[in-house]
Motif scaffolding. Structure first.
Motif, short mmCIF file in Angstrom:
data_model
loop_
_atom_site.label_atom_id
_atom_site.label_comp_id
_atom_site.label_asym_id
_atom_site.label_seq_id
_atom_site.Cartn_x
_atom_site.Cartn_y
_atom_site.Cartn_z
N ALA A 263 4.59 4.25 14.53
CA ALA A 263 2.97 4.43 14.51
C ALA A 263 2.35 4.33 12.90
CB ALA A 263 2.61 5.49 15.16
N TRP A 264 3.31 4.35 12.07
CA TRP A 264 2.94 4.20 10.71
C TRP A 264 4.25 4.18 9.77
CZ3 TRP A 264 4.93 8.16 7.88
CH2 TRP A 264 5.52 9.45 8.75
N TRP A 265 3.98 3.84 8.39
CA TRP A 265 4.88 3.66 7.32
C TRP A 265 4.32 4.23 6.12
CZ3 TRP A 265 2.82 -0.18 10.13
CH2 TRP A 265 1.99 -1.15 9.21
N VAL A 266 5.40 4.79 5.38
CA VAL A 266 4.60 5.09 3.92
C VAL A 266 4.28 4.11 2.99
CG1 VAL A 266 5.62 6.30 1.64
CG2 VAL A 266 6.27 7.20 4.14
N GLN A 267 3.25 4.19 2.43
CA GLN A 267 2.43 3.25 1.57
C GLN A 267 1.58 3.72 0.79
OE1 GLN A 267 0.97 -0.30 3.48
NE2 GLN A 267 1.90 -1.67 1.89
N ASP A 268 1.41 3.89 -0.78
CA ASP A 268 0.46 4.20 -1.49
C ASP A 268 -0.68 3.55 -1.08
OD1 ASP A 268 -0.09 6.16 -3.85
OD2 ASP A 268 -0.99 4.21 -4.44
N LEU A 269 -1.87 4.04 -1.20
CA LEU A 269 -2.98 3.44 -0.81
C LEU A 269 -3.38 2.29 -1.89
CD1 LEU A 269 -5.95 3.23 0.61
CD2 LEU A 269 -6.96 4.69 -1.34
N ALA A 270 -2.91 2.11 -3.23
CA ALA A 270 -3.23 1.03 -4.12
C ALA A 270 -2.17 0.01 -3.56
CB ALA A 270 -2.80 1.55 -5.30
N ALA A 271 -1.12 0.41 -3.08
CA ALA A 271 -0.38 -0.84 -2.57
C ALA A 271 -0.60 -1.41 -1.01
CB ALA A 271 1.13 -0.23 -2.46
N ALA A 272 -1.54 -0.84 -0.75
CA ALA A 272 -2.17 -1.16 0.71
C ALA A 272 -3.09 -2.29 0.30
CB ALA A 272 -2.52 -0.14 1.41
N LEU A 273 -3.81 -2.29 -0.94
CA LEU A 273 -4.97 -2.98 -0.93
C LEU A 273 -4.86 -4.65 -0.85
CD1 LEU A 273 -6.85 -0.84 -3.68
CD2 LEU A 273 -7.28 -0.84 -1.75
N PRO A 274 -3.63 -5.07 -1.52
CA PRO A 274 -3.69 -6.72 -1.51
C PRO A 274 -3.53 -7.26 -0.18
CG PRO A 274 -2.07 -5.55 -3.11
CD PRO A 274 -2.67 -4.46 -2.33
N ALA A 275 -2.91 -6.60 0.86
CA ALA A 275 -3.03 -6.83 2.20
C ALA A 275 -4.23 -6.69 2.65
CB ALA A 275 -1.82 -6.47 2.98
N MET A 276 -4.72 -5.80 2.59
CA MET A 276 -6.09 -5.38 3.26
C MET A 276 -7.33 -6.79 2.59
SD MET A 276 -6.64 -1.59 2.62
CE MET A 276 -8.27 -1.25 2.77
N LEU A 277 -6.98 -7.06 1.50
CA LEU A 277 -7.97 -8.21 0.88
C LEU A 277 -8.04 -9.58 1.66
CD1 LEU A 277 -8.15 -7.03 -2.82
CD2 LEU A 277 -9.81 -6.50 -1.02
N LEU A 278 -6.94 -9.53 2.45
CA LEU A 278 -6.66 -10.90 2.99
C LEU A 278 -7.52 -10.72 4.58
CD1 LEU A 278 -3.16 -12.03 2.25
CD2 LEU A 278 -5.26 -13.18 1.78
N GLY A 279 -7.94 -9.62 5.02
CA GLY A 279 -8.64 -9.42 6.24
C GLY A 279 -7.72 -9.88 7.42
N ALA A 280 -8.53 -10.17 8.41
CA ALA A 280 -7.89 -10.51 9.74
C ALA A 280 -7.23 -11.69 9.74
CB ALA A 280 -8.86 -10.15 11.03
N GLY A 281 -5.92 -11.80 10.34
CA GLY A 281 -5.15 -13.27 10.25
C GLY A 281 -5.64 -14.07 11.55
N GLU A 282 -5.81 -13.39 12.58
CA GLU A 282 -6.37 -14.48 13.72
C GLU A 282 -5.41 -15.29 14.01
OE1 GLU A 282 -10.23 -15.24 12.36
OE2 GLU A 282 -11.16 -13.67 13.05
N GLY A 283 -4.18 -15.22 13.73
CA GLY A 283 -3.12 -15.99 14.09
C GLY A 283 -2.71 -17.32 13.11
N ARG A 284 -3.50 -17.07 11.93
CA ARG A 284 -3.13 -17.80 10.88
C ARG A 284 -2.00 -17.49 10.16
NH1 ARG A 284 -8.17 -17.35 7.17
NH2 ARG A 284 -8.01 -15.15 8.18
N ARG A 285 -1.24 -18.62 9.39
CA ARG A 285 -0.03 -18.37 8.53
C ARG A 285 -0.13 -17.98 7.42
NH1 ARG A 285 4.48 -21.19 9.15
NH2 ARG A 285 4.25 -22.28 7.15
N VAL A 286 0.57 -17.02 7.06
CA VAL A 286 0.66 -16.16 5.73
C VAL A 286 1.94 -16.21 5.21
CG1 VAL A 286 0.44 -13.93 6.59
CG2 VAL A 286 -0.10 -14.36 4.10
N LEU A 287 2.35 -16.43 3.77
CA LEU A 287 3.50 -16.23 3.40
C LEU A 287 3.55 -14.79 2.27
CD1 LEU A 287 6.43 -17.09 2.51
CD2 LEU A 287 5.43 -18.19 0.53
N ASP A 288 4.35 -13.80 2.86
CA ASP A 288 4.48 -12.79 1.91
C ASP A 288 5.63 -12.96 1.02
OD1 ASP A 288 4.60 -10.33 0.92
OD2 ASP A 288 4.83 -9.35 2.74
N LEU A 289 5.03 -13.38 0.00
CA LEU A 289 6.26 -13.84 -1.38
C LEU A 289 6.57 -12.74 -2.03
CD1 LEU A 289 7.69 -16.29 -2.60
CD2 LEU A 289 5.68 -16.66 -3.90
N CYS A 290 8.03 -12.46 -1.95
CA CYS A 290 8.44 -11.19 -2.52
C CYS A 290 8.33 -10.03 -1.83
CB CYS A 290 8.36 -10.96 -4.13
SG CYS A 290 8.32 -12.55 -5.23
#
Length: 414
Positions: free
Chosen positions: A208-235
Motif C-alpha cells: 500500500a506504500w513505500w518509504v520515500q522522503d517528501l523531497a524525493a517525491a516531488l519530482p514525480a509529483m511535478l509530472l502530474g497524471a500520466g493518463e497512459g502517456r509514455r514516461v522514461l524514468d532515467l536512472c
C-alpha cells in the motif's frame, strides 16, 4: 577470555568508521562490517557510526581541548574516543558500559590515554552543541552557496529524519494517516516518527506504500497524471519514483545501469502490484525505439542533500566528486533532451546541495523552462524566482525537516 556484551557492536562501528574515513566507502557499503551480528547489535553499530560522523567536528574539538599533544586525525585512539563521547553525550549511554565495551578496541594501544581523556571531558560537564558543526570544507562550500541558509541546514542535521512514506493510492491518504497514526504532508504523502520497523507496519507487506522522503517525491509529483502517456524514468533504481509514476497512470520505462539496484526495483513493483518496463542498460549505449512524452531524470549525484540520513557524505564528498558528477549530469541531460518528444516534459532532479549539480545544470539546459507553481507544491514550500524547487534539511523544521533536493522542469518545443 569472553568478549564483553556489546563489544561486537562497537567493533563493527569502528570498522564502519574506518571504511568511511579511510577508504571513502558509503555508510551503507560499510555496513557489511555488521554481517553475522544479531539485528539489534547491527542496528546499534550503525547508529554509533552515523552519530559519530554527524557530530565529528564537535567531538574532535572536545578531544583536542583535552589532550596536550594532538592525536592524528586517522589515529585509532581518536576514532574510539569519538565513539565513546558520542555514546555518552548524544546517545545517553552509561559511562561504565562505554568504557567496558570501547576500551578493549585499543588492546595493545593507548587505553589509559583514551580512558583519561574520556573521563576528564565527562567530569568537566562538556556537551555537544544542539546543531552540529559542519566540517570545514563543507562549511566553506555551503556558506558560499547558501549564506542565508547554512546555519539552518546545520541545525537540520541534528537528528536523523522521520519516516516518510508515499501511498500507492493517494485517495486513501486520510485512511492511512489514521491507521498509521501519521501526519499528512500532502496528498499521498505521510510522515511517521523515526525508529519504527518498516516491514512490520500495516500496509507494507500489502504494497500500500513505500518509504520515500517528501523531497524525493516531488519530482514525480511535478509530472502530474500520466493518463497512459509514455514516461522514461532515467536512472530509476531503487524505484520510488518509478512506482509514483506508475501509480499516477503513466506507462513507465525504468532504465538503470545497476543490476542489483534494479532487482530491488522489481521487488518493489511486485510488492505494490504496479507495473513498469525495467531495462538494465548504460544510458550512453542504449537507444529507445521511440521518444517519450515525459522524462524524469533523477541524476546520479553526490547525494549531499541526504546528509541528515547519510552523514558520511559530509566526510566523503569534495570538489573532485562534485565536478565529476556534474559532467555526468550534463551528458545525461543531453541524452534526455534528445529522447523527448516535441511538447514533452523533462523534470531534472538531484538530491544534492551543490549548485554545480542543480542550479548550474538548469541554467545550461537548452529546453524551454516550465516553471513550477506554488500550488503544485506541498504547504510550506515555495518555488524559487526561476520556477525551480530547492529544498534543504533546514526547511519545515517544526515538522521534521526535508532532504536537500534541486528540481527543475522544462518543455521541448512542439
Amino acid at each position: 577470555m569472553a568478549e564483553p556484551a556489546g563489544f561486537p557492536a562497537r567493533r563493527a562501528a569502528l570498522r564502519m568508521l574506518d571504511a568511511v574515513l579511510r577508504r571513502g566507502d558509503t555508510l551503507d557499503t560499510a555496513a557489511g562490517a555488521t554481517k553475522g551480528l544479531p539485528p539489534s547489535d547491527a542496528a546499534l553499530a550503525r547508529v554509533i557510526a552515523a552519530e559519530t560522523l554527524r557530530n565529528m567536528a564537535d567531538l574532535d574539538a572536545l578531544i583536542d581541548a583535552a589532550t596536550r599533544q594532538r592525536l592524528p586525525d586517522d589515529a585509532k585512539a581518536r576514532t574510539v574516543l569519538r565513539m565513546m563521547l558520542v555514546q555518552a553525550l548524544r546517545m545517553d549511554s552509561a559511562p561504565h558500559a562505554i568504557i567496558a565495551t570501547c576500551l578493549p578496541l585499543l588492546a595493545g594501544g593507548p587505553r589509559r590515554l583514551a580512558h583519561g581523556v574520556f573521563s576528564a571531558i565527562l567530569k568537566q560537564g562538556k556537551a555537544l552543541p544542539e546543531a552540529p558543526t559542519l566540517p570545514d570544507e563543507v562549511q566553506a562550500r555551503w556558506s558560499q552557496a547558501w549564506p542565508d541558509r547554512v546555519d539552518a541546514i546545520a541545525a537540520g542535521l541534528a537528528s536523523p529524519p522521520p519516516l516518510d512514506i508515499t501511498l500507492r493510492d493517494a485517495e486513501q491518504t486520510e485512511q492511512w494517516a489514521g491507521d498509521l497514526g501519521a501526519e499528512v504532508l500532502a496528498s499521498g504523502q505521510l510522515r511517521l516518527p523515526r525508529g519504527q520497523a518498516v516491514e512490520s507496519l500495516p500496509g507494507f507487506a500489502d504494497g500500500a506504500w513505500w518509504v520515500q522522503d517528501l523531497a524525493a517525491a516531488l519530482p514525480a509529483m511535478l509530472l502530474g497524471a500520466g493518463e497512459g502517456r509514455r514516461v522514461l524514468d532515467l536512472c530509476a533504481a531503487p524505484g520510488g519514483k518509478t512506482m509514483q509514476l506508475a501509480a499516477s497512470g503513466w506507462q513507465v520505462m525504468a532504465l538503470d545501469i545497476a543490476k542489483r539496484r534494479l532487482e530491488r526495483l522489481r521487488q518493489n513493483l511486485a510488492r505494490t502490484a504496479l507495473s513498469a518496463e525495467v531495462i538494465c542498460a548504460d544510458a550512453f549505449k542504449w537507444q529507445p525505439d521511440t521518444g517519450f512524452d515525459a522524462i524524469l531524470l533523477d541524476a546520479p549525484c553526490t547525494a549531499t542533500g541526504t546528509c541528515r540520513r547519510h552523514p558520511d557524505v559530509l566526510h566523503r564528498i569534495g570538489q573532485r566528486q562534485i565536478d565529476e558528477l556534474a559532467e555526468l549530469q550534463t551528458a545525461l541531460i543531453a541524452k534526455a533532451t534528445e529522447w523527448l518528444n516535441p511538447g514533452g516534459v523533462l523534470v531534472y532532479a538531484t538530491c544534492s546541495l551543490e549548485p554545480e549539480e542543480g542550479e548550474r545544470q538548469a541554467e545550461a539546459v537548452t529546453l524551454a523552462p516550465d516553471p513550477v507553481r506554488a500550488d503544485e507544491l506541498p504547504a510550506g514550500l515555495q518555488p524559487t524566482g526561476e520556477g525551480w524547487v530547492r529544498t534543504d534539511p533546514g526547511m519545515m523544521p517544526e515538522r521534521g525537516g526535508l532532504d536537500g533536493f534541486f528540481i527543475a522542469r522544462f518543455r521541448k518545443a512542439g
